[in-house]
Design a protein around this motif. Structure first.
Motif, PDB file in Angstrom:
ATOM      1  N   ALA A   1     -30.091  52.616 -13.156  1.00 23.46           N
ATOM      2  CA  ALA A   1     -30.045  53.429 -14.366  1.00 23.46           C
ATOM      3  C   ALA A   1     -29.293  54.713 -14.036  1.00 23.46           C
ATOM      4  O   ALA A   1     -29.106  55.055 -12.864  1.00 23.46           O
TER       5      ALA A   1
ATOM      6  N   THR B   1     -28.106  53.953 -24.434  1.00 23.58           N
ATOM      7  CA  THR B   1     -28.561  55.256 -23.952  1.00 23.58           C
ATOM      8  C   THR B   1     -29.682  55.824 -24.796  1.00 23.58           C
ATOM      9  O   THR B   1     -29.790  55.574 -25.998  1.00 23.58           O
TER      10      THR B   1
ATOM     11  N   ARG C   1     -39.374  49.884 -16.663  1.00 19.58           N
ATOM     12  CA  ARG C   1     -38.993  50.816 -17.724  1.00 19.58           C
ATOM     13  C   ARG C   1     -39.118  52.250 -17.228  1.00 19.58           C
ATOM     14  O   ARG C   1     -39.960  52.574 -16.380  1.00 19.58           O
TER      15      ARG C   1
ATOM     16  N   GLY D   1     -28.333  52.811 -19.467  1.00 20.05           N
ATOM     17  CA  GLY D   1     -28.388  51.520 -18.804  1.00 20.05           C
ATOM     18  C   GLY D   1     -27.266  50.625 -19.287  1.00 20.05           C
ATOM     19  O   GLY D   1     -26.453  51.022 -20.144  1.00 20.05           O
TER      20      GLY D   1
ATOM     21  N   ARG E   1     -35.788  47.157 -18.826  1.00 22.60           N
ATOM     22  CA  ARG E   1     -35.080  45.927 -18.475  1.00 22.60           C
ATOM     23  C   ARG E   1     -36.093  44.843 -18.103  1.00 22.60           C
ATOM     24  O   ARG E   1     -37.007  45.079 -17.305  1.00 22.60           O
TER      25      ARG E   1
ATOM     26  N   ASP F   1     -30.106  46.128 -20.382  1.00 22.85           N
ATOM     27  CA  ASP F   1     -31.136  47.121 -20.658  1.00 22.85           C
ATOM     28  C   ASP F   1     -31.305  47.319 -22.160  1.00 22.85           C
ATOM     29  O   ASP F   1     -30.392  47.049 -22.952  1.00 22.85           O
ATOM     30  N   LYS F   2     -32.474  47.833 -22.545  1.00 23.88           N
ATOM     31  CA  LYS F   2     -32.752  48.201 -23.922  1.00 23.88           C
ATOM     32  C   LYS F   2     -33.153  49.666 -23.964  1.00 23.88           C
ATOM     33  O   LYS F   2     -33.882  50.154 -23.088  1.00 23.88           O
ATOM     34  N   ALA F   3     -32.688  50.366 -24.983  1.00 20.71           N
ATOM     35  CA  ALA F   3     -33.053  51.767 -25.192  1.00 20.71           C
ATOM     36  C   ALA F   3     -33.796  51.874 -26.509  1.00 20.71           C
ATOM     37  O   ALA F   3     -33.295  51.451 -27.556  1.00 20.71           O
TER      38      ALA F   3
ATOM     39  N   LEU G   1     -35.998  53.551 -21.579  1.00 21.53           N
ATOM     40  CA  LEU G   1     -34.984  52.592 -21.148  1.00 21.53           C
ATOM     41  C   LEU G   1     -35.705  51.498 -20.370  1.00 21.53           C
ATOM     42  O   LEU G   1     -36.471  51.793 -19.438  1.00 21.53           O
TER      43      LEU G   1
ATOM     44  N   ASN H   1     -30.583  56.654 -30.071  1.00 18.09           N
ATOM     45  CA  ASN H   1     -30.294  55.567 -29.127  1.00 18.09           C
ATOM     46  C   ASN H   1     -28.909  55.042 -29.465  1.00 18.09           C
ATOM     47  O   ASN H   1     -28.655  54.577 -30.567  1.00 18.09           O
TER      48      ASN H   1
END
Length: 781
Positions: free
Chosen positions: A380, A325, A297, A354, A368, A359-361, A366, A317
């Motif tokens: 990224a 993003t 992260r 990402g 993964r 990926d997660k924002a 950010l 986000n």
């Protein structure tokens, strides 16, 4: 940590080990990480990437934290804790505030809460001279005293600090108690914790006195709460770092897992779209002997989109274009509202992006989940959409990549994603080729210096399209006076762009030609600058450099004709060039008392090195005329330059060297301007001049470089490399490079490469993160 690359890098596009990446043996004063433009950039100023937050070139934190989680254990490999600020009372940079003020000496203790200030006028803070950011009520000289009452329903939780800017100096009281004193020095956005019990629930008053002795003045103050916990996770172990022209590589051990991290800026100078694309890559690869549960992260901070960390911001986000993003920007969004040197952007939006689905924002983070793996990789994206980049004589210009206003940041991100594998390979190839050529022409330590300088020189510019459709490659004069498009910054930086992107040299010259040919600039020599970044509405530097700038423009236009094989560019501006050549023919050989590019050293009359520039500029003008078929002018100025050179040799001679000024025997200076005689093939000065000077310089060189001249022990590293390039053999050249390399390797001043430094000790004097380090590339010409 010893700066040695252990093994070979894990190439992210192919997941293989490669022995082909050259190793930079230099411990640079700062490591380039993110390099997009003069506003969006970040540097590591510690040996380990996790020892401190990355910094903007101005020294302000640009927090970016990286954490690798291995089997539930966090390992922090990048960044450290950075304090956050929350406003209690805004200063003028954030919002307007009012107070009562006087320029008179008041009776009684005017700092106390109950003091009667009803006869004082009321004004909006801050108080200062018109050209200073934050000024809202005019105060030009002497002492201003200001009272700012305020009420608190409850006391803030956390450490409350005074936030104060005072130029030339300031004192501040809270409820009659002195809480701050600049000690007679200028301070900008200085933080000072309030003494216990000084702040009260209910009514309070801040009182401040500002003193201005001369010039610029500002008094501005407010209150903030400062907070910032310990950095998350134990640290990884950094085992290697390597800086090349377009890539900075790190390697870490995170428990049983090895992590490679690469910052990439694909700044190919012959591709304007790429130079302008506001996206950098942050790629990573993990590997281990057996599978482990791994996640990664990255966490940024709003600072990336704020001038000051106390400014209000918005955070979103987003999911768009196949990306997730982190998007942050200032709440005010005052586009192109301020100009100056020590400023960061506070309009537009910062993105940490990402891949959607991978990926997660969330908030500023950010992340993964890489799964249970023994090998994995990802990338990224760090991006910035500044909306508008420069104001040019009343017209707000968009960044070049979005010059028509028909594209979004997600278009740029998508192009960056699609091109990533090929651009990484190309960037690695470029790094290898540059390093190899530099080593062949100047030795490995020369190659080390160029690798560190490359991104710094480029990122100190902004690319836009001018109103007539021409490229404008506009420099910011970082850590000097913040000028935009400075001609004598263009001059030293030009070798890099002549080598790798000659069209950008036109971009450096185009706005200066336009300024003159539009009728806005009417003097018989070029302007020094176009304004103060990012506002280009006319020269703001208070002094002209007539011979300096005329010589610079003639020489660089001739260089464009040579390296672009484009004499027609000179033809387009021939009337203007002819006027400047005429000026030099009358005033250039024996310059009157004036500044040259080394303005920090003061004015000089009869400057020998400046005279050499003028002579070579006239010869270059004559050679360009010859290429254009203008035989009469070619002969006239060719003969004139050679006659002047004969006089120069007679009047500048001082035994075994040549003087600083024609009228001062026993002095000397670097004659770095002579290098154009070789580069442009002018053959105006005999070869013996360079040989004599180089031999003398060997006798006055210090452990950390060749002084600029006989007046002081300081120097400019770009000019040393120009002077060294007068030599025709590598051994002599390297004898001047070695002290510069030693300085950069040993200096305790951890700033992006400085160019004004001391030669008798490894101390940086001033001027950092400037484009002039592009001048180090001159040997490659």
């Amino acid at each position: 940590m010893k700066n040695q690359w252990v093994g070979a890098l894990f190439l992210l596009t192919a997941c293989t080990l490669s022995p082909t990446i050259p190793q930079n043996g230099l411990r640079p004063s700062a490591y380039p990480l993110v390099t997009i433009d003069p506003y969006t950039n970040a540097w590591a100023v510690t040996e380990n990437l996790y020892d401190a937050a990355p910094q903007h070139w101005t020294g302000k934190d640009m927090p970016l934290t990286g954490i690798l989680t291995v089997d539930g254990v966090d390992y922090r490999f990048m960044g450290a804790s950075s304090p956050t600020l929350k406003t209690v009372l805004p200063n003028a940079q954030e919002a307007g505030w009012s107070g009562r003020y006087t320029f008179e000496i008041p009776e009684g203790d005017w700092t106390q809460p109950g003091y009667d200030d009803s006869l004082w006028p009321e004004g909006e803070g801050g108080f200062g001279t018109p050209q200073v950011s934050g000024n809202r009520t005019e105060w030009r000289s002497g002492t201003v005293r200001v009272r700012r009452p305020f009420s608190l329903a409850s006391l803030p939780e956390g450490e409350v600090c005074l936030l104060v800017t005072g130029n030339d100096s300031a004192k501040v009281w809270l409820n009659g108690r002195e809480i701050y004193d600049t000690g007679g020095k200028s301070r900008e956005n200085d933080l000072a914790a309030l003494p216990a019990g000084a702040l009260r629930k209910g009514e309070n008053v801040l009182a401040a006195a500002g003193v201005n002795n001369q010039g610029r003045a500002i008094l501005d103050f407010g209150l903030v709460v400062r907070s910032g916990g310990a950095a998350a996770g134990q640290t990884a172990q950094q085992t290697a770092v390597n800086v090349q022209a377009m890539n900075t590589d790190y390697r870490f051990t995170c428990g049983p897992v090895e992590l490679d991290l690469t910052f990439t800026a694909p700044l190919f100078l012959d591709r304007p779209e790429l130079v302008s694309r506001p996206v950098n890559y942050l790629s990573y690869a993990v590997r281990s002997k057996e599978p482990h549960a791994v996640g990664i992260r990255f966490e940024a901070a709003p600072n990336w989109a704020l001038d000051q960390p106390f400014q209000a911001y918005t955070l979103e986000n987003e999911r768009q274009g196949g990306f997730v993003t982190v998007k942050v920007g200032s709440q005010a969004q005052q586009v192109l509202a301020r100009k100056g040197d020590d400023l960061r952007i506070d309009w537009g939006y910062f993105y940490l992006a990402g891949e959607e689905g991978l990926d997660k924002a969330s908030g500023m983070t950010l992340s993964r989940d890489l799964g249970t793996v023994d090998k994995a990789e990802g990338v990224a994206y760090v991006a910035y959409d500044d909306l508008y980049s420069v104001r040019y004589f009343g017209e707000d210009l968009r960044p070049y990549w979005n010059r028509n206003g028909d594209r979004s940041i997600y278009d740029a991100l998508g192009e960056a994603r699609d091109a990533y594998p090929s651009l990484l390979r190309e960037s690695r190839r470029f790094d290898r080729n540059l390093y190899r050529e530099a080593t062949e022409k100047g030795g490995p330590h020369y190659a080390d210096l160029l690798a560190v300088a490359y991104r710094q020189a480029v990122t100190a510019h902004k690319l836009v399209q001018g109103p007539s459709g021409d490229l404008f490659w506009l420099s910011k004069e970082n850590n000097s006076n913040g000028s935009i498009g400075t001609v004598d910054v263009t001059y030293p930086s030009a070798p890099l762009f002549l080598k790798y992107g000659p069209e950008l040299v036109k971009g450096l010259l185009n706005p200066i030609f336009d300024y003159a040919e539009s009728g806005r600039w009417t003097k018989p020599f070029p302007a020094h600058d176009l304004g103060t970044y990012p506002i280009a509405e006319g020269q703001t530097y208070p002094y002209d450099m007539p011979v300096e700038e005329a010589g610079n423009m003639l020489l660089l236009t001739a260089a464009v004709a040579l390296y672009n094989d484009d004499p027609d560019y000179a033809e387009r501006h021939w009337e203007t060039l002819s006027a400047w050549a005429e000026y030099l023919s009358e005033s250039g050989f024996d310059p009157a008392d004036q500044l040259c590019t080394d303005d920090f050293a003061g004015r000089l009359a009869h400057n020998v090195n400046l005279s050499a520039k003028s002579i070579l500029a006239l010869a270059a003008y004559g050679k360009t005329a010859d290429r254009l078929g203008k035989r009469e002018e070619a002969v006239k100025y060719g003969v004139m330059a050679r006659e002047m050179a004969v006089s120069w040799l007679q009047q500048a001679a001082d035994g075994d060297h040549y003087r600083l000024t024609f009228d001062r025997p026993g002095t000397w200076s670097q004659k770095y301007n002579l290098v154009w005689d070789r580069i442009l093939g002018l053959h105006v000065f005999p070869a013996e001049v360079a040989e004599k000077e180089l031999a003398y310089y060997q006798t006055v060189q210090n452990p950390y470089g060749l002084p600029l001249d006989s007046r002081q022990a300081y120097t400019k590293i770009d000019w040393i490399l120009w002077t060294a390039s007068l030599s025709e053999d590598n051994e002599t050249f390297m004898s001047f490079v070695e002290p510069v390399w030693r300085f950069e390797n040993e200096t305790p001043d951890r700033v992006p490469m400085g160019d004004w430094v001391w030669t008798d000790r490894p101390a940086w004097q001033a001027m950092k993160a400037r484009s002039v380090v592009g001048g180090l590339f001159i040997r490659l010409l």
